[in-house]
Structures are given as C-alpha cells and as structure tokens.
Scaffold this motif. Structure first.
Motif, PDB file in Angstrom:
ATOM      1  N   LEU A   1       0.822  -1.218   0.000  1.00  7.36           N
ATOM      2  CA  LEU A   1       0.000   0.000   0.000  1.00  7.36           C
ATOM      3  C   LEU A   1       0.854   1.266   0.000  1.00  7.36           C
ATOM      4  N   GLY A   2       2.072   1.174   0.478  1.00 14.14           N
ATOM      5  CA  GLY A   2       2.957   2.323   0.513  1.00 14.14           C
ATOM      6  C   GLY A   2       3.722   2.554  -0.775  1.00 14.14           C
ATOM      7  N   TRP A   3       3.592   1.613  -1.741  1.00 17.78           N
ATOM      8  CA  TRP A   3       4.310   1.771  -2.994  1.00 17.78           C
ATOM      9  C   TRP A   3       3.745   2.951  -3.768  1.00 17.78           C
ATOM     10  N   GLY A   4       4.617   3.769  -4.298  1.00 22.40           N
ATOM     11  CA  GLY A   4       4.168   4.917  -5.053  1.00 22.40           C
ATOM     12  C   GLY A   4       5.299   5.538  -5.834  1.00 22.40           C
ATOM     13  N   SER A   5       5.008   6.688  -6.361  1.00 24.60           N
ATOM     14  CA  SER A   5       5.976   7.376  -7.195  1.00 24.60           C
ATOM     15  C   SER A   5       5.846   8.875  -6.990  1.00 24.60           C
ATOM     16  N   ASN A   6       6.914   9.573  -7.331  1.00 26.03           N
ATOM     17  CA  ASN A   6       6.912  11.020  -7.279  1.00 26.03           C
ATOM     18  C   ASN A   6       6.870  11.526  -8.706  1.00 26.03           C
TER      19      ASN A   6
ATOM     20  N   ASP B   1       3.673  13.406  -4.717  1.00 27.79           N
ATOM     21  CA  ASP B   1       4.039  12.074  -4.257  1.00 27.79           C
ATOM     22  C   ASP B   1       2.744  11.304  -4.033  1.00 27.79           C
ATOM     23  N   ILE B   2       2.522  10.268  -4.818  1.00 23.74           N
ATOM     24  CA  ILE B   2       1.262   9.548  -4.761  1.00 23.74           C
ATOM     25  C   ILE B   2       1.528   8.063  -4.515  1.00 23.74           C
ATOM     26  N   SER B   3       0.658   7.437  -3.725  1.00 19.81           N
ATOM     27  CA  SER B   3       0.814   6.016  -3.406  1.00 19.81           C
ATOM     28  C   SER B   3      -0.487   5.271  -3.702  1.00 19.81           C
ATOM     29  N   LEU B   4      -0.396   3.951  -3.671  1.00 15.88           N
ATOM     30  CA  LEU B   4      -1.586   3.132  -3.921  1.00 15.88           C
ATOM     31  C   LEU B   4      -2.653   3.344  -2.845  1.00 15.88           C
ATOM     32  N   ALA B   5      -2.231   3.523  -1.612  1.00 15.91           N
ATOM     33  CA  ALA B   5      -3.196   3.744  -0.531  1.00 15.91           C
ATOM     34  C   ALA B   5      -3.956   5.049  -0.750  1.00 15.91           C
ATOM     35  N   GLN B   6      -3.286   6.077  -1.234  1.00 18.22           N
ATOM     36  CA  GLN B   6      -3.965   7.338  -1.508  1.00 18.22           C
ATOM     37  C   GLN B   6      -4.987   7.174  -2.619  1.00 18.22           C
TER      38      GLN B   6
END
Length: 91
Positions: free
Chosen positions: A38-43, A68-73
């Motif tokens: 869930l914390g995986w993301g990208s900037n 900065d966006i993540s899957l949980a967001q």
C-alpha cells in the motif's frame, strides 16, 4: 444540472479527506510486512528532483512542482468519492 456551492465544498472536503487518510494509511502500512504494498508509489512532477532554472542575471527563478502519490492514496480517494456520491444525494 448545476452544482451548488454546498456540493462543491463537500466534494473538496471528501477528496482532501481521502488524500490525508490515504497518506496516513500508506505511512502506517509501510511498517507492516503484508501491507507494505500500500505504501508503494511514485513522485511525479515538473522539475523533479532538479527545478527548472531561469537565470536573468539580476533574478534567478526556479520552477518546480511534484506530487508524491501512493496506492493507498488512490484507493482512499476512490472510496471517499464513492461515499461522497452516496452522501451528496441529500443536498
């Protein structure tokens, strides 16, 4: 159909609430082994990590924008928009 200001304000509230809750979930889930995905993301951004520089000899302007966006967001924003759709029927 015209959107009134109450619905627009409610939409902004639910969107921001989804982003904030999603950020908290992503930070908290990064410490739990099976929820770390869930914390995986990208900037994503313009001028990231080095801002675009405009040097005019007298003034130096630096432009940059990043998100900065993540899957949980993403999941929390989708859930909050579904809740908004059900909640806004009364307005």
């Amino acid at each position: 159909m015209k959107m009134n200001w109450k619905k627009a304000l409610l939409l902004i509230f639910f969107f921001l609430a989804g982003v904030i809750v999603g950020t908290a979930v992503a930070k908290g889930a990064s410490y739990v082994g099976f929820l770390s995905w869930l914390g995986w993301g990208s900037n994503i951004g313009v001028g990231y990590p080095n801002p675009v520089v405009l040097d005019l000899a007298v003034i130096k302007l630096q432009f940059g924008f990043s998100v900065d966006i993540s899957l949980a967001q993403i999941l929390c924003v989708i859930i909050s928009l579904i809740i908004y759709k059900r909640f806004s029927k009364g307005f």
